[in-house]
Design a protein around this motif. Sequence first.
Motif, PDB file in Angstrom:
ATOM      1  N   ALA A  67      -6.804  22.479   5.551  1.00 42.28           N
ATOM      2  CA  ALA A  67      -7.349  23.818   5.783  1.00 42.28           C
ATOM      3  C   ALA A  67      -8.583  24.110   4.944  1.00 42.28           C
ATOM      4  O   ALA A  67      -9.439  24.897   5.351  1.00 42.28           O
ATOM      5  N   THR A  68      -8.693  23.489   3.764  1.00 36.68           N
ATOM      6  CA  THR A  68      -9.781  23.843   2.840  1.00 36.68           C
ATOM      7  C   THR A  68     -10.839  22.760   2.660  1.00 36.68           C
ATOM      8  O   THR A  68     -11.930  23.044   2.189  1.00 36.68           O
ATOM      9  N   GLY A  69     -10.486  21.513   3.002  1.00 35.87           N
ATOM     10  CA  GLY A  69     -11.410  20.417   2.758  1.00 35.87           C
ATOM     11  C   GLY A  69     -11.513  20.031   1.303  1.00 35.87           C
ATOM     12  O   GLY A  69     -12.406  19.282   0.905  1.00 35.87           O
ATOM     13  N   LEU A  70     -10.586  20.521   0.488  1.00 33.52           N
ATOM     14  CA  LEU A  70     -10.565  20.236  -0.945  1.00 33.52           C
ATOM     15  C   LEU A  70      -9.319  19.419  -1.291  1.00 33.52           C
ATOM     16  O   LEU A  70      -8.318  19.485  -0.583  1.00 33.52           O
ATOM     17  N   PRO A  71      -9.367  18.667  -2.389  1.00 31.75           N
ATOM     18  CA  PRO A  71      -8.145  18.006  -2.843  1.00 31.75           C
ATOM     19  C   PRO A  71      -7.071  19.061  -3.098  1.00 31.75           C
ATOM     20  O   PRO A  71      -7.365  20.156  -3.593  1.00 31.75           O
ATOM     21  N   ALA A  72      -5.852  18.742  -2.761  1.00 30.18           N
ATOM     22  CA  ALA A  72      -4.774  19.723  -2.904  1.00 30.18           C
ATOM     23  C   ALA A  72      -3.599  19.110  -3.646  1.00 30.18           C
ATOM     24  O   ALA A  72      -3.211  17.965  -3.390  1.00 30.18           O
ATOM     25  N   LEU A  73      -3.050  19.899  -4.556  1.00 34.10           N
ATOM     26  CA  LEU A  73      -1.882  19.487  -5.326  1.00 34.10           C
ATOM     27  C   LEU A  73      -0.741  20.437  -4.992  1.00 34.10           C
ATOM     28  O   LEU A  73      -0.882  21.654  -5.110  1.00 34.10           O
ATOM     29  N   ALA A  74       0.370  19.874  -4.571  1.00 31.44           N
ATOM     30  CA  ALA A  74       1.533  20.692  -4.215  1.00 31.44           C
ATOM     31  C   ALA A  74       2.730  20.284  -5.055  1.00 31.44           C
ATOM     32  O   ALA A  74       2.881  19.130  -5.444  1.00 31.44           O
ATOM     33  N   ASP A  75       3.550  21.267  -5.293  1.00 31.58           N
ATOM     34  CA  ASP A  75       4.779  21.067  -6.057  1.00 31.58           C
ATOM     35  C   ASP A  75       5.942  21.435  -5.153  1.00 31.58           C
ATOM     36  O   ASP A  75       5.902  22.446  -4.462  1.00 31.58           O
ATOM     37  N   ASP A  76       6.962  20.602  -5.149  1.00 36.54           N
ATOM     38  CA  ASP A  76       8.223  21.015  -4.540  1.00 36.54           C
ATOM     39  C   ASP A  76       9.297  20.730  -5.573  1.00 36.54           C
ATOM     40  O   ASP A  76       9.406  19.607  -6.062  1.00 36.54           O
ATOM     41  N   SER A  77      10.021  21.748  -5.932  1.00 40.13           N
ATOM     42  CA  SER A  77      10.979  21.580  -7.009  1.00 40.13           C
ATOM     43  C   SER A  77      12.233  22.366  -6.721  1.00 40.13           C
ATOM     44  O   SER A  77      12.257  23.249  -5.859  1.00 40.13           O
ATOM     45  N   GLY A  78      13.281  22.034  -7.449  1.00 39.07           N
ATOM     46  CA  GLY A  78      14.522  22.748  -7.233  1.00 39.07           C
ATOM     47  C   GLY A  78      15.589  22.320  -8.218  1.00 39.07           C
ATOM     48  O   GLY A  78      15.392  21.419  -9.045  1.00 39.07           O
ATOM     49  N   LEU A  79      16.703  22.982  -8.104  1.00 37.09           N
ATOM     50  CA  LEU A  79      17.852  22.741  -8.971  1.00 37.09           C
ATOM     51  C   LEU A  79      18.932  22.008  -8.192  1.00 37.09           C
ATOM     52  O   LEU A  79      19.284  22.420  -7.082  1.00 37.09           O
ATOM     53  N   GLU A  80      19.446  20.950  -8.769  1.00 38.51           N
ATOM     54  CA  GLU A  80      20.561  20.216  -8.183  1.00 38.51           C
ATOM     55  C   GLU A  80      21.784  20.370  -9.082  1.00 38.51           C
ATOM     56  O   GLU A  80      21.734  20.003 -10.265  1.00 38.51           O
ATOM     57  N   VAL A  81      22.859  20.919  -8.532  1.00 38.62           N
ATOM     58  CA  VAL A  81      24.118  21.069  -9.266  1.00 38.62           C
ATOM     59  C   VAL A  81      25.065  19.995  -8.759  1.00 38.62           C
ATOM     60  O   VAL A  81      25.416  19.975  -7.575  1.00 38.62           O
ATOM     61  N   MET A  82      25.450  19.092  -9.637  1.00 39.64           N
ATOM     62  CA  MET A  82      26.173  17.904  -9.203  1.00 39.64           C
ATOM     63  C   MET A  82      27.498  18.230  -8.516  1.00 39.64           C
ATOM     64  O   MET A  82      27.854  17.600  -7.507  1.00 39.64           O
ATOM     65  N   ALA A  83      28.243  19.203  -9.020  1.00 37.31           N
ATOM     66  CA  ALA A  83      29.544  19.536  -8.428  1.00 37.31           C
ATOM     67  C   ALA A  83      29.410  20.177  -7.056  1.00 37.31           C
ATOM     68  O   ALA A  83      30.389  20.268  -6.311  1.00 37.31           O
ATOM     69  N   LEU A  84      28.205  20.614  -6.709  1.00 39.99           N
ATOM     70  CA  LEU A  84      27.960  21.214  -5.398  1.00 39.99           C
ATOM     71  C   LEU A  84      27.233  20.229  -4.488  1.00 39.99           C
ATOM     72  O   LEU A  84      26.464  20.631  -3.605  1.00 39.99           O
ATOM     73  N   ASP A  85      27.473  18.934  -4.721  1.00 41.69           N
ATOM     74  CA  ASP A  85      26.807  17.886  -3.931  1.00 41.69           C
ATOM     75  C   ASP A  85      25.292  18.027  -3.981  1.00 41.69           C
ATOM     76  O   ASP A  85      24.600  17.886  -2.981  1.00 41.69           O
ATOM     77  N   ARG A  86      24.816  18.378  -5.178  1.00 40.37           N
ATOM     78  CA  ARG A  86      23.379  18.500  -5.485  1.00 40.37           C
ATOM     79  C   ARG A  86      22.718  19.716  -4.837  1.00 40.37           C
ATOM     80  O   ARG A  86      21.494  19.824  -4.809  1.00 40.37           O
ATOM     81  N   ALA A  87      23.507  20.628  -4.297  1.00 42.18           N
ATOM     82  CA  ALA A  87      22.938  21.890  -3.813  1.00 42.18           C
ATOM     83  C   ALA A  87      22.581  22.759  -5.030  1.00 42.18           C
ATOM     84  O   ALA A  87      23.154  22.584  -6.101  1.00 42.18           O
ATOM     85  N   PRO A  88      21.616  23.686  -4.859  1.00 49.41           N
ATOM     86  CA  PRO A  88      20.857  23.977  -3.645  1.00 49.41           C
ATOM     87  C   PRO A  88      19.749  22.975  -3.326  1.00 49.41           C
ATOM     88  O   PRO A  88      19.234  22.967  -2.226  1.00 49.41           O
ATOM     89  N   GLY A  89      19.350  22.130  -4.275  1.00 48.30           N
ATOM     90  CA  GLY A  89      18.407  21.060  -3.990  1.00 48.30           C
ATOM     91  C   GLY A  89      17.111  21.519  -3.351  1.00 48.30           C
ATOM     92  O   GLY A  89      16.479  22.463  -3.830  1.00 48.30           O
ATOM     93  N   ILE A  90      16.735  20.852  -2.250  1.00 55.13           N
ATOM     94  CA  ILE A  90      15.464  21.197  -1.600  1.00 55.13           C
ATOM     95  C   ILE A  90      15.496  22.593  -0.989  1.00 55.13           C
ATOM     96  O   ILE A  90      14.455  23.129  -0.603  1.00 55.13           O
ATOM     97  N   TYR A  91      16.677  23.187  -0.929  1.00 51.54           N
ATOM     98  CA  TYR A  91      16.792  24.542  -0.379  1.00 51.54           C
ATOM     99  C   TYR A  91      16.832  25.607  -1.483  1.00 51.54           C
ATOM    100  O   TYR A  91      17.215  26.747  -1.235  1.00 51.54           O
ATOM    101  N   SER A  92      16.434  25.246  -2.697  1.00 54.14           N
ATOM    102  CA  SER A  92      16.527  26.159  -3.837  1.00 54.14           C
ATOM    103  C   SER A  92      15.842  27.495  -3.581  1.00 54.14           C
ATOM    104  O   SER A  92      16.398  28.560  -3.859  1.00 54.14           O
ATOM    105  N   ALA A  93      14.630  27.466  -3.052  1.00 57.54           N
ATOM    106  CA  ALA A  93      13.921  28.719  -2.783  1.00 57.54           C
ATOM    107  C   ALA A  93      14.589  29.487  -1.651  1.00 57.54           C
ATOM    108  O   ALA A  93      14.699  30.716  -1.698  1.00 57.54           O
ATOM    109  N   ARG A  94      15.065  28.757  -0.648  1.00 53.72           N
ATOM    110  CA  ARG A  94      15.672  29.420   0.505  1.00 53.72           C
ATOM    111  C   ARG A  94      17.006  30.085   0.145  1.00 53.72           C
ATOM    112  O   ARG A  94      17.379  31.090   0.754  1.00 53.72           O
ATOM    113  N   TRP A  95      17.700  29.568  -0.858  1.00 57.18           N
ATOM    114  CA  TRP A  95      18.929  30.222  -1.304  1.00 57.18           C
ATOM    115  C   TRP A  95      18.630  31.627  -1.824  1.00 57.18           C
ATOM    116  O   TRP A  95      19.498  32.494  -1.803  1.00 57.18           O
TER     117      TRP A  95
END
Length: 201
Positions: A67-95
Amino acid sequence: MLKTSKPFEKLVIASHNKGKLKEIAALVTPFGIEVVSAGDLGVPEPEETEVTFIGNALLKARASCLATGLPALADDSGLEVMALDRAPGIYSARWAGPDRDFYAAMAEIERQLQAKGATDRSARFVCALALVYPDGREEAFEGEVVGEVVATPRGSNGFGYDPIFVAKGHTETFGELDPAVKHAMSHRADAFAKFVAAVLS
């Protein structure tokens, strides 16, 4: 030793999350690189359809770069709780829902742990950084910090799930730690160190 010539003068941070923007900008600007957010440039957030942190980071970086024609740096991060089978994981923001209510999300983690009768409270924060150049080159880096989640949120520093995460070897949550202490040891700092070693050093 830093490179005498920077790989780019300006970098788009492919995020609309003000907390992430502040942390990433603090890490990048000391290298003399101008940063601008995708939100400030009117770039919409793409739907995160990948199943890994790196996949979603690449997806977001590609969209901002295109969209910008510029170099872009993106972050995707989240919390994995082992007893919850690593949830919320990639859905951390959506939770947290459309209103980004992370206190509701943290309460849901505790509710699920209690419902399972879980005694294992181990968890980790994960951060994937993806860098996409206008010429199509792509690089990705992943960092982590391990620890555990506490039942009751503590502290008002940081953002997201910080008030319930205690890093290994510490007693304070990320929400209680001085931001400089957190930034030096966080999952984002780990990923960024790898980014610096590969791109800026």
